[in-house]
Design a protein around this motif. Structure first.
Motif, PDB file in Angstrom:
ATOM      1  N   TRP A 125       0.841  -1.210   0.000  1.00 41.15           N
ATOM      2  CA  TRP A 125       0.000   0.000   0.000  1.00 41.15           C
ATOM      3  C   TRP A 125       0.870   1.251   0.000  1.00 41.15           C
ATOM      4  O   TRP A 125       0.652   2.191  -0.771  1.00 41.15           O
ATOM      5  N   THR A 126       1.880   1.263   0.842  1.00 40.30           N
ATOM      6  CA  THR A 126       2.738   2.438   0.991  1.00 40.30           C
ATOM      7  C   THR A 126       3.594   2.658  -0.249  1.00 40.30           C
ATOM      8  O   THR A 126       3.748   3.803  -0.727  1.00 40.30           O
ATOM      9  N   ARG A 130       0.023   5.451  -1.618  1.00 34.97           N
ATOM     10  CA  ARG A 130      -1.252   5.710  -0.961  1.00 34.97           C
ATOM     11  C   ARG A 130      -1.035   6.160   0.484  1.00 34.97           C
ATOM     12  O   ARG A 130       0.007   5.889   1.079  1.00 34.97           O
ATOM     13  N   TYR A 132      -0.837   6.056   4.350  1.00 36.62           N
ATOM     14  CA  TYR A 132      -0.474   4.892   5.156  1.00 36.62           C
ATOM     15  C   TYR A 132      -1.646   4.366   5.971  1.00 36.62           C
ATOM     16  O   TYR A 132      -1.783   3.163   6.160  1.00 36.62           O
ATOM     17  N   PRO A 138       0.707   9.867   2.825  1.00 33.58           N
ATOM     18  CA  PRO A 138       1.652   8.892   2.269  1.00 33.58           C
ATOM     19  C   PRO A 138       3.023   8.996   2.937  1.00 33.58           C
ATOM     20  O   PRO A 138       3.400  10.040   3.471  1.00 33.58           O
TER      21      PRO A 138
END
Length: 284
Positions: A125-126, A130, A132, A138
């Motif tokens: 995701w990171t 995006r 966190y 982010p």
């Protein structure tokens, strides 16, 4: 098939020389192991230094024990290393198994696999840029590699092989000869297909090596015995050390025969002449 080198841990001051010599050779990767309660250099810090001293060879954790690391900081460190190395970083990752490492890092030994699954979701995701978490922005920088650095999972348990298909780009298998590694490679491929992943997983094998004078081989065996003492299988690991050119070549050929994309020759002697000797063995 590519061939890389695993770096020794008993003399960190020699690693810059190792890296520069490997960068000038056909070796493709420099790997470095991770432990906490042990006299080894921290792998992400060390590989960052080595990446800055090289221009071609990849750098790889082999493997990073992710549950011992803060996930947000790990996301930032790995993205930074991938960015500054120009995308030459591979995150080899695993759960570990040392009780003392868990104690000093506050890791629950019994749920480290579940923690790694949670971490991988956050890392992916990171790395995509995006936020966190809810209400949190982010964590930069973005890695050079879109979606994050290459991720190879190490391990033997079925859960580790499943993680390759769920979160990874490939598998890193260590301490088994080609005849036994073949089954793990095939199981990884089956998991990949089950999860309907496109393409195929990258398959990497590791073999422990020390080629040279008897005193250097003795030092390598001693390092292996010391490092693997906690497993209760240290003698088995030392007995598997490849100490002749013929044994190294046969093992590399065996891994090529079962479909390995790369073999990492892990060196347990800090004698930097190992780089040239092994290059002569596998490329000469």
């Amino acid at each position: 098939m590519n061939i890389g080198l695993g770096l020794p841990i008993d003399n960190p001051n020699a690693l810059l020389t190792w890296a520069r010599q490997a960068d000038a050779s056909p070796f493709t990767t420099l790997g470095l192991l991770d432990r906490v309660v042990y006299d080894n250099p921290e792998p992400l810090v060390t590989l960052a230094v080595l990446a800055g001293a090289t221009t071609r060879v990849r750098v790889q954790t082999e493997v990073l024990l992710a549950p011992h690391h803060n996930t947000a900081i790990l996301a930032k460190q790995t993205a930074t290393l991938d960015r500054l190395s120009g995308g030459r970083f591979t995150l080899g990752i695993g759960v570990g198994g040392r009780e003392d490492d868990c104690r000093v890092t506050g890791t629950d030994l019994r749920r480290r696999g579940r923690r790694l699954d949670e971490q991988m979701e956050s890392l992916r995701w990171t790395w995509a840029g995006r936020p966190y978490a809810e209400g949190v922005g982010p964590i930069g920088p973005l890695p050079a590699t879109p979606g994050g650095p290459e991720v190879l999972f190490g391990g033997f348990a079925p859960a580790a092989l499943e993680r390759v298909a769920r979160w990874g780009d490939g598998f890193l298998g260590a301490a088994l000869p080609p005849a036994h590694m073949d089954r793990l490679f095939r199981d990884v491929e089956k998991a990949w297909q089950k999860h309907e992943r496109p393409g195929r997983p990258r398959l990497v094998a590791q073999a422990n090596v020390a080629v040279g004078e008897s005193s250097m081989i003795d030092d390598a065996r001693a390092n292996l015995l010391r490092y693997y003492a906690f497993t209760g299988r240290a003698d088995y690991m030392a007995d598997g050390l490849l100490t002749s050119a013929e044994a190294v070549r046969d093992t590399v050929a065996g891994f090529a025969g079962i479909g390995a994309d790369e073999v990492i020759l892990y060196c347990w002697s800090s004698d930097v002449d190992q780089v040239a000797r092994l290059a002569d063995v596998v490329f000469g």
